[in-house]
Structure formats: structure tokens, C-alpha cells
Scaffold this motif. Sequence first.
Motif, PDB file in Angstrom:
ATOM      1  N   GLY A  58       0.948  -1.419  -0.019  1.00  0.00           N
ATOM      2  CA  GLY A  58       0.148   0.032  -0.097  1.00  0.00           C
ATOM      3  C   GLY A  58       0.579   1.370  -0.067  1.00  0.00           C
ATOM      4  O   GLY A  58       0.411   2.348   0.258  1.00  0.00           O
ATOM      5  N   LEU A  59       1.925   1.322  -0.501  1.00  0.00           N
ATOM      6  CA  LEU A  59       3.035   2.309  -0.537  1.00  0.00           C
ATOM      7  C   LEU A  59       3.026   2.878  -1.839  1.00  0.00           C
ATOM      8  O   LEU A  59       2.988   2.128  -2.980  1.00  0.00           O
ATOM      9  CB  LEU A  59       4.290   1.943   0.017  1.00  0.00           C
ATOM     10  CG  LEU A  59       4.378   1.418   1.388  1.00  0.00           C
ATOM     11  CD1 LEU A  59       5.732   1.082   1.765  1.00  0.00           C
ATOM     12  CD2 LEU A  59       3.753   2.629   2.382  1.00  0.00           C
ATOM     13  N   SER A  60       3.439   4.134  -2.137  1.00  0.00           N
ATOM     14  CA  SER A  60       3.738   4.677  -3.442  1.00  0.00           C
ATOM     15  C   SER A  60       5.441   4.131  -3.759  1.00  0.00           C
ATOM     16  O   SER A  60       5.991   3.418  -2.845  1.00  0.00           O
ATOM     17  CB  SER A  60       3.937   6.244  -3.339  1.00  0.00           C
ATOM     18  OG  SER A  60       4.976   6.617  -2.732  1.00  0.00           O
ATOM     19  N   ARG A  61       5.935   4.479  -4.972  1.00  0.00           N
ATOM     20  CA  ARG A  61       7.067   3.824  -5.183  1.00  0.00           C
ATOM     21  C   ARG A  61       8.247   4.683  -4.474  1.00  0.00           C
ATOM     22  O   ARG A  61       9.097   3.897  -4.158  1.00  0.00           O
ATOM     23  CB  ARG A  61       7.395   4.116  -6.567  1.00  0.00           C
ATOM     24  CG  ARG A  61       6.489   3.132  -7.803  1.00  0.00           C
ATOM     25  CD  ARG A  61       6.634   3.468  -9.160  1.00  0.00           C
ATOM     26  NE  ARG A  61       8.124   3.166  -9.514  1.00  0.00           N
ATOM     27  CZ  ARG A  61       8.572   3.420 -10.903  1.00  0.00           C
ATOM     28  NH1 ARG A  61       7.801   3.583 -11.864  1.00  0.00           N
ATOM     29  NH2 ARG A  61       9.869   2.944 -11.061  1.00  0.00           N
ATOM     30  N   SER A  62       8.156   5.927  -4.258  1.00  0.00           N
ATOM     31  CA  SER A  62       8.840   6.821  -3.448  1.00  0.00           C
ATOM     32  C   SER A  62       8.952   6.155  -1.921  1.00  0.00           C
ATOM     33  O   SER A  62      10.130   6.126  -1.358  1.00  0.00           O
ATOM     34  CB  SER A  62       8.845   8.325  -3.516  1.00  0.00           C
ATOM     35  OG  SER A  62       7.274   8.499  -2.997  1.00  0.00           O
TER      36      SER A  62
ATOM     37  N   ARG B 224       6.407 -10.363   6.650  1.00  0.00           N
ATOM     38  CA  ARG B 224       7.133  -9.915   7.860  1.00  0.00           C
ATOM     39  C   ARG B 224       6.880  -8.523   8.383  1.00  0.00           C
ATOM     40  O   ARG B 224       6.703  -8.308   9.291  1.00  0.00           O
ATOM     41  CB  ARG B 224       8.430 -10.344   7.889  1.00  0.00           C
ATOM     42  CG  ARG B 224       9.473 -10.004   8.981  1.00  0.00           C
ATOM     43  CD  ARG B 224      10.855  -9.959   8.583  1.00  0.00           C
ATOM     44  NE  ARG B 224      11.221  -8.958   7.649  1.00  0.00           N
ATOM     45  CZ  ARG B 224      11.369  -7.653   8.187  1.00  0.00           C
ATOM     46  NH1 ARG B 224      11.251  -7.432   9.407  1.00  0.00           N
ATOM     47  NH2 ARG B 224      11.924  -6.641   7.249  1.00  0.00           N
ATOM     48  N   VAL B 225       6.847  -7.939   7.192  1.00  0.00           N
ATOM     49  CA  VAL B 225       6.933  -6.393   7.427  1.00  0.00           C
ATOM     50  C   VAL B 225       5.368  -6.021   7.942  1.00  0.00           C
ATOM     51  O   VAL B 225       5.230  -5.210   8.876  1.00  0.00           O
ATOM     52  CB  VAL B 225       7.013  -5.487   5.953  1.00  0.00           C
ATOM     53  CG1 VAL B 225       6.584  -4.062   6.175  1.00  0.00           C
ATOM     54  CG2 VAL B 225       8.437  -5.614   5.804  1.00  0.00           C
ATOM     55  N   ARG B 226       4.363  -6.523   7.358  1.00  0.00           N
ATOM     56  CA  ARG B 226       2.947  -6.419   7.863  1.00  0.00           C
ATOM     57  C   ARG B 226       2.814  -6.870   9.220  1.00  0.00           C
ATOM     58  O   ARG B 226       2.002  -6.197   9.906  1.00  0.00           O
ATOM     59  CB  ARG B 226       2.209  -7.143   6.706  1.00  0.00           C
ATOM     60  CG  ARG B 226       1.782  -6.417   5.553  1.00  0.00           C
ATOM     61  CD  ARG B 226       0.588  -6.998   4.747  1.00  0.00           C
ATOM     62  NE  ARG B 226       1.023  -8.107   3.990  1.00  0.00           N
ATOM     63  CZ  ARG B 226       1.367  -8.254   2.950  1.00  0.00           C
ATOM     64  NH1 ARG B 226       1.309  -7.358   2.046  1.00  0.00           N
ATOM     65  NH2 ARG B 226       1.882  -9.442   2.294  1.00  0.00           N
ATOM     66  N   SER B 227       3.421  -8.050   9.466  1.00  0.00           N
ATOM     67  CA  SER B 227       3.177  -8.753  10.907  1.00  0.00           C
ATOM     68  C   SER B 227       3.776  -7.891  12.015  1.00  0.00           C
ATOM     69  O   SER B 227       3.620  -7.997  12.897  1.00  0.00           O
ATOM     70  CB  SER B 227       3.740  -9.950  10.998  1.00  0.00           C
ATOM     71  OG  SER B 227       5.038 -10.013  10.857  1.00  0.00           O
ATOM     72  N   ALA B 228       4.803  -7.101  11.567  1.00  0.00           N
ATOM     73  CA  ALA B 228       5.717  -6.191  12.537  1.00  0.00           C
ATOM     74  C   ALA B 228       5.048  -4.812  12.470  1.00  0.00           C
ATOM     75  O   ALA B 228       5.875  -3.775  12.992  1.00  0.00           O
ATOM     76  CB  ALA B 228       7.298  -6.169  11.922  1.00  0.00           C
ATOM     77  N   GLY B 229       3.647  -4.793  12.358  1.00  0.00           N
ATOM     78  CA  GLY B 229       3.109  -3.599  12.448  1.00  0.00           C
ATOM     79  C   GLY B 229       3.283  -2.860  11.099  1.00  0.00           C
ATOM     80  O   GLY B 229       3.478  -1.379  11.225  1.00  0.00           O
TER      81      GLY B 229
ATOM     82  N   THR C  87       1.080   3.056   9.230  1.00  0.00           N
ATOM     83  CA  THR C  87       2.279   3.152  10.013  1.00  0.00           C
ATOM     84  C   THR C  87       3.596   3.092   9.230  1.00  0.00           C
ATOM     85  O   THR C  87       4.620   3.847   9.685  1.00  0.00           O
ATOM     86  CB  THR C  87       2.413   1.764  10.926  1.00  0.00           C
ATOM     87  OG1 THR C  87       1.017   1.753  11.710  1.00  0.00           O
ATOM     88  CG2 THR C  87       3.569   1.691  11.911  1.00  0.00           C
ATOM     89  N   LEU C  88       3.667   2.267   8.155  1.00  0.00           N
ATOM     90  CA  LEU C  88       5.146   2.541   7.273  1.00  0.00           C
ATOM     91  C   LEU C  88       5.296   3.918   6.653  1.00  0.00           C
ATOM     92  O   LEU C  88       6.164   4.516   6.759  1.00  0.00           O
ATOM     93  CB  LEU C  88       4.712   1.519   6.156  1.00  0.00           C
ATOM     94  CG  LEU C  88       4.910   0.158   6.338  1.00  0.00           C
ATOM     95  CD1 LEU C  88       4.813  -0.907   5.314  1.00  0.00           C
ATOM     96  CD2 LEU C  88       6.497  -0.134   6.556  1.00  0.00           C
ATOM     97  N   ARG C  89       4.013   4.553   6.123  1.00  0.00           N
ATOM     98  CA  ARG C  89       4.007   5.730   5.656  1.00  0.00           C
ATOM     99  C   ARG C  89       4.743   6.858   6.737  1.00  0.00           C
ATOM    100  O   ARG C  89       5.577   7.872   6.722  1.00  0.00           O
ATOM    101  CB  ARG C  89       2.852   6.483   5.052  1.00  0.00           C
ATOM    102  CG  ARG C  89       2.311   5.392   3.810  1.00  0.00           C
ATOM    103  CD  ARG C  89       1.144   6.255   3.307  1.00  0.00           C
ATOM    104  NE  ARG C  89       0.628   5.612   2.290  1.00  0.00           N
ATOM    105  CZ  ARG C  89      -0.635   4.817   2.476  1.00  0.00           C
ATOM    106  NH1 ARG C  89      -1.294   5.038   3.347  1.00  0.00           N
ATOM    107  NH2 ARG C  89      -1.176   4.109   1.374  1.00  0.00           N
TER     108      ARG C  89
END
Length: 277
Positions: free
Chosen positions: A38-42, A73-78, A83-85
Motif C-alpha cells: 500500500g505504498l507509493s514507489r517513493s 514479515r513487514v506487515r506482521s511487524a506493524g 504506520t509505514l508511511r
Amino acid sequence: MTTMDTVAGDRVAVAAETAADVDADVVMGGVQAAGALGLSRSEFARAVQLGIVRAGPPAPGGAARFSRGELDRVRSAGGCPDTLRGRVETAAGAQASAGVMGVGPSRFTRLARCGHLTPVGYRINRYRAVVWLYLTAELRDFAAREPGMLRGSAPPADRELMAAKADLRPRKWRERHVGLLLRRATDPWERAGVLASVLPEEEVREAVPDPAERIVLTALAPPPPYGHPQVPAAAAVAARLLRAEAADEIHWYRTSLDFALTGARGQSKSTGDRGPT
């Protein structure tokens, strides 16, 4: 339950586990992986740069690939998109960055030039000026941690740096950039390639007199960071950011290169895995 039922159940469980393993091994390119998170390329590129998302073995052409297991793994770590953004969000330039911290642009510029804040990237604007990028999360953390730095007069050390017209932003960015690259390096030759890439050419020739070794290090040099301009005039400005400048900075990378080369040469002699023997 009969023995046949038990066997059938075991087979179903094994099949499900095998399917899950196969699914986790599925690899995809950066655009697809960014979409999956769910992230943009940048945003995705910044997450990879910071080590939040780890790339797998590259494709035959060298393009980065990411496993479904790594994305899980990234999704399971919050790692939900919001959150990622928040972790990769950046502010560009003094005006925007100062606004995040609640200070004026001049104070922000002083804090950044004196090394209190570390850029995470850069852009070259149409006037061929460097626009530094900062992680907004780090700006907020600094403002909360150092409220005294946001008001009042500059400390003596900062006044000395300002009088000398010092600007530690390029050096602090290089320190961060090289550190991130070294953490991703998988062997001593790759580490040596990273360290050699930040040194002036004459320093590399002096540290590595063997032309064959220099060819190896050049081949292992990391590509320019994400956002590095392609237009020649802007690229020439950005290229200066990639090399160490001050004598003590050059000395640190040179010493680190010597150490990495010792390990790399030892590896080549014992295994022949990479580099001249």
C-alpha cells in the motif's frame, strides 16, 4: 476416527503447509511489492533504503526482488500502510522541515548545518541547489527530546561552526548512507566496494594499487541513491555529495577500507569466492 481419516488429515495439513511455504517464496519486483504494502514507489524506495523492507536475491538483470514472505514479515511487524508511511515520510527543505519542528527556517538551517539533524536524502532543484530531505518522525523526536535547542541562543560549539561557515549536512548524510549500505553488504568485498565508492579516486588508487582489485571494487560500487538526478547538470551537483571531503572524514573511510580489504583478500585466498587471489 479411522487410520485413513488421520492419514488424510495429515496429508491436507502437509499440503497446506507446503502451499504456504511456496507462497512465501514468491518473488516480485519493486512496483508490485510497493502495491502489496500500500505504498507509493517513493515511499517503498525509502523503506528499502532504511532497511525496513529487505530485498532478496536480485533478478538476472540486477533488478531488486522481494519475497512475499518478507512483505508478510513487514506487515506482521506493524507494517500497515499508515504506520509505514509515518516511518518513511520526509520533509523537503528548511521551510517544510522547520514547520514540522515548530521553529523558524533560520534556526532549523543552523541546527542542520551544525550536525544536529541528519538528512535521509536529497533533491537537486531547478536552480541546481541541494534540497535536503529529513524524516519527519526524526524531526518530531528531536523537537521533543531537545526543546532547549528550539529557542534561545546557539551553544558555543554551534557558534564556532557558524563562524567557520561549516555545513555538516553532506557529511552527516554520507555517514548515514554508507552505514545503511554496509548493513546490507553480504561479504567483505561488497563492504570494500561501498567504502571505496565514497573516497576520492586518488585515495582509492593509493589504498588499492592492484588494478584488478580496483576493477572488482568498481563493479561492486553501489548505484546512486534513490532520487539521484539523471539530468547531467543536476547529476554533476549531486555527484559531489557522494564523496568524502574533510581530511578526517577521508581518513576514517580510508582506514575502514583498509580493514575491509584485509578481510576480503583473506576470503579470496581461502575460498576464491570473489575478487583477485
